[in-house]
Design an enzyme around this catalytic site. Structure first.
Site, mmCIF file in Angstrom:
data_model
loop_
_atom_site.group_PDB
_atom_site.id
_atom_site.type_symbol
_atom_site.label_atom_id
_atom_site.label_comp_id
_atom_site.label_asym_id
_atom_site.label_seq_id
_atom_site.Cartn_x
_atom_site.Cartn_y
_atom_site.Cartn_z
ATOM 1 N N ASP A 86 0.921 -1.303 -0.020
ATOM 2 C CA ASP A 86 0.062 0.106 -0.164
ATOM 3 C C ASP A 86 0.955 1.185 -0.040
ATOM 4 O O ASP A 86 2.026 1.062 -0.084
ATOM 5 C CB ASP A 86 -0.930 -0.117 1.335
ATOM 6 C CG ASP A 86 -0.439 0.294 2.486
ATOM 7 O OD1 ASP A 86 0.779 0.242 2.762
ATOM 8 O OD2 ASP A 86 -1.183 0.411 3.395
ATOM 9 N N CYS A 94 2.630 -3.420 4.026
ATOM 10 C CA CYS A 94 1.842 -2.366 4.530
ATOM 11 C C CYS A 94 2.808 -1.773 5.757
ATOM 12 O O CYS A 94 4.050 -1.713 5.736
ATOM 13 C CB CYS A 94 0.550 -2.540 4.781
ATOM 14 S SG CYS A 94 0.220 -3.336 6.194
ATOM 15 N N GLY A 95 2.044 -0.819 6.326
ATOM 16 C CA GLY A 95 2.914 -0.001 7.456
ATOM 17 C C GLY A 95 3.443 -1.113 8.434
ATOM 18 O O GLY A 95 4.555 -0.922 8.785
ATOM 19 N N THR A 96 2.484 -2.063 8.880
ATOM 20 C CA THR A 96 2.999 -2.839 9.663
ATOM 21 C C THR A 96 2.938 -4.519 9.341
ATOM 22 O O THR A 96 3.427 -5.077 9.981
ATOM 23 C CB THR A 96 2.071 -2.827 11.078
ATOM 24 O OG1 THR A 96 0.713 -3.364 10.567
ATOM 25 C CG2 THR A 96 1.957 -1.726 11.749
ATOM 26 N N ILE A 128 0.085 -5.968 9.453
ATOM 27 C CA ILE A 128 -0.982 -6.474 10.025
ATOM 28 C C ILE A 128 -2.082 -6.438 9.122
ATOM 29 O O ILE A 128 -2.936 -7.312 8.998
ATOM 30 C CB ILE A 128 -1.120 -5.777 11.201
ATOM 31 C CG1 ILE A 128 0.080 -6.059 12.277
ATOM 32 C CG2 ILE A 128 -2.625 -6.407 12.052
ATOM 33 C CD1 ILE A 128 -0.036 -5.083 13.594
ATOM 34 N N GLY A 129 -2.506 -5.300 8.567
ATOM 35 C CA GLY A 129 -3.579 -5.264 7.655
ATOM 36 C C GLY A 129 -3.658 -6.295 6.411
ATOM 37 O O GLY A 129 -4.528 -6.781 6.145
ATOM 38 N N MET A 130 -2.535 -6.010 5.639
ATOM 39 C CA MET A 130 -2.104 -7.278 4.577
ATOM 40 C C MET A 130 -2.541 -8.403 5.199
ATOM 41 O O MET A 130 -3.185 -9.447 4.652
ATOM 42 C CB MET A 130 -0.722 -7.065 4.152
ATOM 43 C CG MET A 130 -0.402 -5.611 3.486
ATOM 44 S SD MET A 130 -1.341 -5.623 2.030
ATOM 45 C CE MET A 130 -0.599 -4.316 1.073
ATOM 46 N N HIS A 164 6.850 -23.750 10.643
ATOM 47 C CA HIS A 164 5.758 -24.500 11.257
ATOM 48 C C HIS A 164 4.414 -24.325 10.893
ATOM 49 O O HIS A 164 3.537 -25.016 11.269
ATOM 50 C CB HIS A 164 6.278 -23.919 12.896
ATOM 51 C CG HIS A 164 7.409 -24.180 13.699
ATOM 52 N ND1 HIS A 164 7.242 -24.352 14.784
ATOM 53 C CD2 HIS A 164 8.516 -24.817 13.078
ATOM 54 C CE1 HIS A 164 8.377 -24.798 15.334
ATOM 55 N NE2 HIS A 164 9.202 -25.303 14.295
ATOM 56 N N ARG A 215 6.512 -32.523 9.835
ATOM 57 C CA ARG A 215 5.971 -32.817 11.321
ATOM 58 C C ARG A 215 4.971 -32.116 11.692
ATOM 59 O O ARG A 215 4.119 -32.527 12.644
ATOM 60 C CB ARG A 215 6.968 -32.957 12.132
ATOM 61 C CG ARG A 215 7.745 -31.487 12.628
ATOM 62 C CD ARG A 215 9.291 -31.833 13.297
ATOM 63 N NE ARG A 215 9.668 -30.558 13.319
ATOM 64 C CZ ARG A 215 9.565 -29.869 14.488
ATOM 65 N NH1 ARG A 215 8.926 -30.139 15.464
ATOM 66 N NH2 ARG A 215 10.086 -28.477 14.551
ATOM 67 N N HIS A 216 4.597 -31.025 11.130
ATOM 68 C CA HIS A 216 3.676 -29.855 11.492
ATOM 69 C C HIS A 216 2.383 -30.087 10.793
ATOM 70 O O HIS A 216 1.551 -29.448 10.969
ATOM 71 C CB HIS A 216 4.202 -28.564 11.522
ATOM 72 C CG HIS A 216 5.221 -28.232 12.429
ATOM 73 N ND1 HIS A 216 4.952 -27.951 13.619
ATOM 74 C CD2 HIS A 216 6.276 -28.010 12.115
ATOM 75 C CE1 HIS A 216 6.234 -27.680 14.271
ATOM 76 N NE2 HIS A 216 6.941 -27.833 13.316
HETATM 77 C C1 RB5 Z 1 -1.884 2.890 6.350
HETATM 78 O O1 RB5 Z 1 -1.672 4.080 7.050
HETATM 79 C C2 RB5 Z 1 -1.698 1.514 7.419
HETATM 80 O O2 RB5 Z 1 -3.019 1.743 8.142
HETATM 81 C C3 RB5 Z 1 -1.660 0.339 6.596
HETATM 82 O O3 RB5 Z 1 -0.275 0.662 5.874
HETATM 83 C C4 RB5 Z 1 -1.158 -0.756 7.501
HETATM 84 O O4 RB5 Z 1 -0.207 -0.744 8.483
HETATM 85 C C5 RB5 Z 1 -2.216 -1.502 8.002
HETATM 86 O O5 RB5 Z 1 -2.209 -2.443 8.735
#
Ligand code: RB5
Length: 149
Positions: A13, A70-72, A74-76, A103, A136-137
């Site tokens: 993103d 993405c930024g973290t 997490i969203g992806m 794993h 094994r997993h």
């Molecule tokens: C965008 O600002 C941010 O929310 C996105 O890149 C991501 O980190 C979401 O999980």
């Protein structure tokens, strides 16, 4: 034995705008074909649009693995895990990148451009692509797949 990896589904993103070109280049340099699902525009975008396209390409077999940034991360991963057949993992260092495959049999690696440097992103990608699932997993992964039914 995992399928030979030749093609990577790739998406980011706007948060990964600065690293996306360099990471793509790195994947090509490693010898992979890169299917780029965006986002390469100006301004911000919605990561679900791009994560879903790349994850569907992996689920359909157009690519053997996926790399999403993405930024973290997490969203992806939240989005990619909604696609049937996909196991996506957000990782934050080389160890978690390796374990996500050994794993958890992760198909898709999710990374954070705001939590890792370009060098760290590349190192995690290399480990992810060079690691094989440990059979094994198998039973645990079968239980995950069962939840999709
Ligand atoms: C965008 O600002 C941010 O929310 C996105 O890149 C991501 O980190 C979401 O999980």
């Amino acid at each position: 034995m995992d399928k030979k990896i030749t093609t990577i589904a790739f998406a980011t993103d706007h948060a990964a705008a600065e690293v996306r070109g360099k990471v793509k280049e790195y994947l090509s340099r490693l010898g992979y074909e890169v299917l780029d699902f965006g986002y390469d525009g100006d301004g911000s975008c919605d990561y679900p649009d791009y994560a879903a396209k790349a994850a569907i390409a992996v689920a359909d077999g157009q690519a053997q693995k996926g790399v999403l940034i993405c930024g973290t991360g997490i969203g992806m991963s939240i989005v990619a895990n909604k696609i049937k057949g996909i196991i996506a993992a957000t990782v934050w260092n080389e160890d978690t990148a390796r374990l996500a495959v050994q794993h958890n049999h992760a198909d898709i690696l999710c990374l954070g451009s705001r939590t890792s440097t370009l060098r760290e992103l590349c190192l995690m990608i290399k480990v992810f692509l060079d690691t094989e699932f440990e059979e094994r997993h198998n039973e645990r992964i079968a239980k995950i797949k069962e939840l999709e039914k």
